[in-house]
Design a protein around this motif. Structure first.
Motif, PDB file in Angstrom:
ATOM      1  N   UNK A 133      -6.529   4.692  -6.179  1.00 22.86           N
ATOM      2  CA  UNK A 133      -6.858   5.545  -5.043  1.00 22.86           C
ATOM      3  C   UNK A 133      -8.322   5.958  -5.065  1.00 22.86           C
ATOM      4  N   UNK A 134      -8.859   6.225  -6.247  1.00 18.95           N
ATOM      5  CA  UNK A 134     -10.256   6.647  -6.353  1.00 18.95           C
ATOM      6  C   UNK A 134     -11.203   5.551  -5.872  1.00 18.95           C
ATOM      7  N   UNK A 135     -10.833   4.294  -6.140  1.00 18.13           N
ATOM      8  CA  UNK A 135     -11.676   3.170  -5.721  1.00 18.13           C
ATOM      9  C   UNK A 135     -11.271   2.630  -4.358  1.00 18.13           C
ATOM     10  N   UNK A 136     -10.209   3.193  -3.772  1.00 15.60           N
ATOM     11  CA  UNK A 136      -9.737   2.735  -2.465  1.00 15.60           C
ATOM     12  C   UNK A 136      -9.445   1.233  -2.470  1.00 15.60           C
ATOM     13  N   UNK A 137      -8.836   0.769  -3.542  1.00 12.59           N
ATOM     14  CA  UNK A 137      -8.625  -0.661  -3.755  1.00 12.59           C
ATOM     15  C   UNK A 137      -7.185  -0.922  -4.187  1.00 12.59           C
ATOM     16  N   UNK A 138      -6.641  -2.018  -3.686  1.00 14.32           N
ATOM     17  CA  UNK A 138      -5.305  -2.490  -4.069  1.00 14.32           C
ATOM     18  C   UNK A 138      -5.471  -3.848  -4.746  1.00 14.32           C
ATOM     19  N   UNK A 139      -4.696  -4.058  -5.786  1.00 12.41           N
ATOM     20  CA  UNK A 139      -4.798  -5.283  -6.564  1.00 12.41           C
ATOM     21  C   UNK A 139      -3.483  -6.065  -6.521  1.00 12.41           C
ATOM     22  N   UNK A 140      -3.588  -7.365  -6.731  1.00 15.02           N
ATOM     23  CA  UNK A 140      -2.403  -8.199  -6.902  1.00 15.02           C
ATOM     24  C   UNK A 140      -2.651  -9.084  -8.117  1.00 15.02           C
ATOM     25  N   UNK A 141      -1.989  -8.760  -9.215  1.00 19.55           N
ATOM     26  CA  UNK A 141      -2.067  -9.577 -10.417  1.00 19.55           C
ATOM     27  C   UNK A 141      -1.025 -10.675 -10.317  1.00 19.55           C
TER      28      UNK A 141
END
Length: 132
Positions: free
Chosen positions: A74-82
């Motif tokens: 949330x702090x980086x406003x980023x979603x990841x997909x591993x």
């Protein structure tokens, strides 16, 4: 202007791993559903995974359960997909998409529905090729 920018795609051998990132600007993650979709050549968009930007609840397509992991910062406003244990059938353009603001109780239905064109915002995609 809202932007979702995907990165991290590339060429990988079967059994390999990649981590995709989706950086959001001009919107924040809480109170939104954020999903990863993919489109293989000649096929429709397929929902791969989804996450609640509020409480981190996750959803996965059966085809990727146990191999892919979605997460958010949330702090980086980023979603990841591993993506682990990649298979040739995972080859596709991968897109990130986000809903408009939702009640927390509505996010689940949006994630389960996995409607790419029903999302308010969509990125331009990143290509993942799984091949030896």
């Amino acid at each position: 202007q809202v932007q979702l920018v995907e990165s991290g795609g590339g060429l990988v051998q079967p059994g390999g791993s990649l981590r995709l990132s989706c950086a959001a600007s001009a919107i924040t993650l809480p109170y939104r559903a954020i999903g990863w979709f993919r489109q293989a050549p000649g096929k429709e968009h397929e929902g791969v995974s989804c996450i609640s930007g509020s409480d981190g609840t996750t959803y996965y397509a059966d085809s990727v359960k146990g191999r892919f992991t979605i997460s958010r910062d949330v702090a980086k406003n980023t979603v990841y997909l591993q993506m682990n244990s990649l298979k040739p059938e995972d080859t596709a353009v991968y897109y990130c998409a986000a809903s408009g603001p939702l009640a927390i109780t509505t996010i689940r239905s949006v994630c389960v529905r996995a409607d790419f064109y029903g999302m308010a915002y969509r990125g331009k995609g990143t290509l993942v090729t799984v091949s030896s």
